[in-house]
Write a protein that holds these residues in place. Structure first.
Motif, PDB file in Angstrom:
ATOM      1  N   LYS A 107      11.794   3.125 -13.775  1.00  0.00           N
ATOM      2  CA  LYS A 107      10.730   3.710 -14.624  1.00  0.00           C
ATOM      3  C   LYS A 107       9.498   2.843 -14.614  1.00  0.00           C
ATOM      4  O   LYS A 107       8.559   3.556 -14.655  1.00  0.00           O
ATOM      5  N   HIS A 108       9.451   1.579 -14.931  1.00  0.00           N
ATOM      6  CA  HIS A 108       8.494   0.697 -15.287  1.00  0.00           C
ATOM      7  C   HIS A 108       7.849   0.109 -14.280  1.00  0.00           C
ATOM      8  O   HIS A 108       6.675  -0.827 -14.350  1.00  0.00           O
ATOM      9  N   LYS A 109       8.300   0.604 -12.997  1.00  0.00           N
ATOM     10  CA  LYS A 109       7.637   0.163 -11.712  1.00  0.00           C
ATOM     11  C   LYS A 109       7.703  -1.531 -11.633  1.00  0.00           C
ATOM     12  O   LYS A 109       6.824  -2.331 -11.387  1.00  0.00           O
TER      13      LYS A 109
ATOM     14  N   GLY B   4       0.798  -1.153   0.003  1.00  0.00           N
ATOM     15  CA  GLY B   4      -0.081   0.001  -0.014  1.00  0.00           C
ATOM     16  C   GLY B   4       0.991   1.234  -0.018  1.00  0.00           C
ATOM     17  O   GLY B   4       0.504   2.110  -0.663  1.00  0.00           O
ATOM     18  N   ALA B   5       2.074   1.171   0.780  1.00  0.00           N
ATOM     19  CA  ALA B   5       2.729   2.306   0.724  1.00  0.00           C
ATOM     20  C   ALA B   5       3.622   2.502  -0.546  1.00  0.00           C
ATOM     21  O   ALA B   5       3.693   3.612  -1.206  1.00  0.00           O
ATOM     22  N   TYR B   6       3.992   1.403  -1.406  1.00  0.00           N
ATOM     23  CA  TYR B   6       4.382   1.701  -2.706  1.00  0.00           C
ATOM     24  C   TYR B   6       3.499   2.068  -3.687  1.00  0.00           C
ATOM     25  O   TYR B   6       3.596   2.902  -4.493  1.00  0.00           O
TER      26      TYR B   6
ATOM     27  N   THR C  26       2.858   6.025  -2.717  1.00  0.00           N
ATOM     28  CA  THR C  26       4.031   6.708  -2.981  1.00  0.00           C
ATOM     29  C   THR C  26       4.716   6.780  -4.365  1.00  0.00           C
ATOM     30  O   THR C  26       4.958   7.892  -4.926  1.00  0.00           O
ATOM     31  N   PHE C  27       4.811   5.536  -4.957  1.00  0.00           N
ATOM     32  CA  PHE C  27       5.310   5.389  -6.033  1.00  0.00           C
ATOM     33  C   PHE C  27       4.525   5.020  -7.456  1.00  0.00           C
ATOM     34  O   PHE C  27       4.957   4.687  -8.273  1.00  0.00           O
TER      35      PHE C  27
ATOM     36  N   ARG D  11      12.555   7.588   3.058  1.00  0.00           N
ATOM     37  CA  ARG D  11      12.659   9.014   3.173  1.00  0.00           C
ATOM     38  C   ARG D  11      11.715   9.881   2.001  1.00  0.00           C
ATOM     39  O   ARG D  11      11.020  10.713   2.432  1.00  0.00           O
ATOM     40  N   LEU D  12      11.766   9.186   1.043  1.00  0.00           N
ATOM     41  CA  LEU D  12      10.622   9.798  -0.221  1.00  0.00           C
ATOM     42  C   LEU D  12       9.201   9.650   0.458  1.00  0.00           C
ATOM     43  O   LEU D  12       8.546  10.592   0.210  1.00  0.00           O
ATOM     44  N   ARG D  13       8.938   8.400   1.192  1.00  0.00           N
ATOM     45  CA  ARG D  13       7.519   8.142   1.445  1.00  0.00           C
ATOM     46  C   ARG D  13       6.968   9.403   2.237  1.00  0.00           C
ATOM     47  O   ARG D  13       6.155   9.780   2.439  1.00  0.00           O
ATOM     48  N   ASP D  14       8.029   9.545   3.639  1.00  0.00           N
ATOM     49  CA  ASP D  14       7.880  10.435   4.707  1.00  0.00           C
ATOM     50  C   ASP D  14       7.606  11.804   3.910  1.00  0.00           C
ATOM     51  O   ASP D  14       6.901  12.643   4.442  1.00  0.00           O
ATOM     52  N   ARG D  15       8.501  12.217   3.058  1.00  0.00           N
ATOM     53  CA  ARG D  15       8.290  13.559   2.397  1.00  0.00           C
ATOM     54  C   ARG D  15       7.283  13.790   1.623  1.00  0.00           C
ATOM     55  O   ARG D  15       6.564  14.679   1.784  1.00  0.00           O
TER      56      ARG D  15
END
Length: 310
Positions: free
Chosen positions: A121-123, A14-16, A19-20, A164-168
């Motif tokens: 790039k392509h997840k 769920g976080a991926y 966020t991504f 870090r990217l998730r928290d930001r």
């Protein structure tokens, strides 16, 4: 333990997802070592991947990885043909390295296919047993990694860069939500003020058209409500008597009304009551009997007169 692990994997995916931007079906890129390890553990790779990622998957393998399986010797790997058959069931990911006489190392092939400027790039979800490939994707943000350990397929935790990217991103969403809420309140206030101004302008134009006088400013028209103790309910207060007003007519008592009704009834003419047919016959017989007795009583009168003459 399996239930806790599945909940943790669902939360991690769920976080991926948030966020991504990962979406189902997840594209899983496998290497040849993962195919060999899963076959040794008698594990069905598509079903195991779906259980681990908690969603639909699309297994993929590069051309170089399949060529590495073909290069295995049947003496050292008796299940060589089985590896190849399982790999053929997956979707073939073109790497454009088939023109080379020898296949590229799998690390270079997967890196060229999946990474661009250090980004996934392509997840892709990377399912690899090769140590070099696992070490490569530890420094890539937004790259889930799957391994097999002790005959169990595991989803590795999120790396530090991804955290870090998730928290930001979560902080940015929170700040953006606060700013949007404030701007929405501000816009609502401006709209209300514009509506009030337009309404006051329309009322001023109507007053000018009717009276011909200049319209009064909107500030004078607005009357402020006085604050203070409220009075009693006017509907529950008894009305005051005004001097010189006619007194209301008093209602007559019940006895007087009955007496007046009786006098009026006597003044009216009495009506004769009509009898029924049977009673009328009896009355007629009585009247005939009375008429017959009347001449009988009148007959002795001449005898009395004769005695008087004699």
């Amino acid at each position: 333990m399996r239930g806790k692990r599945s909940k943790a994997y669902k939360k991690l995916m769920g976080a991926y997802h948030q966020t991504f931007g990962f979406r189902e079906p997840y594209q899983v890129l496998l290497d040849s070592e993962m195919v060999k390890e899963a076959t040794k553990c008698t594990m069905e790779i598509p079903a195991a991947l779906e259980r681990t990622l908690r969603g639909k998957v699309k297994p993929m393998i590069t051309q170089c990885s399949i060529r590495h399986l073909y290069k295995l010797s049947s003496d050292e790997h008796p299940n060589r043909n089985k590896y190849i058959d399982i790999a053929k069931t997956f979707e073939r990911r073109r790497c454009n390295h088939h023109e080379l006489e020898e296949p590229l190392p799998e690390k270079e092939c997967i890196e060229s296919v999946s990474l661009k400027n250090g980004q996934n790039k392509h997840k892709y979800v990377i399912a690899a047993q090769d140590k070099d490939i696992k070490h490569l994707f530890k420094e890539v943000p937004g790259a889930p990694t799957i391994i097999i350990k002790r005959s169990v397929m595991l989803l590795e935790p999120m790396n530090e860069i991804s955290k870090r990217l998730r928290d930001r991103s979560e902080r940015d969403k929170f700040k953006k939500g606060i700013v949007d809420a404030r701007s929405a309140v501000k816009r609502k206030r401006e709209d209300d003020e514009m509506d009030i101004d337009e309404r006051s302008d329309a009322e001023g134009e109507d007053a000018e058209g009717e009276d011909g006088d200049a319209p009064k400013p909107a500030e004078e028209k607005k009357k402020k409500k006085k604050k203070g103790p409220k009075g009693p309910n006017p509907l529950s207060v008894r009305k005051k008597k005004t001097p010189g007003a006619a007194a209301p007519a008093k209602p007559k008592p019940a006895g007087a009304a009955a007496a007046a009704g009786g006098a009026d009834a006597q003044a009216k003419k009495k009506r004769k009551r009509k009898h029924a047919s049977g009673k009328a016959g009896e009355g007629a017989s009585e009247s005939t009997g009375a008429s017959e007795s009347a001449p009988a009583a009148s007959k002795p009168a001449p005898a009395a007169a004769a005695t008087e003459t004699a």
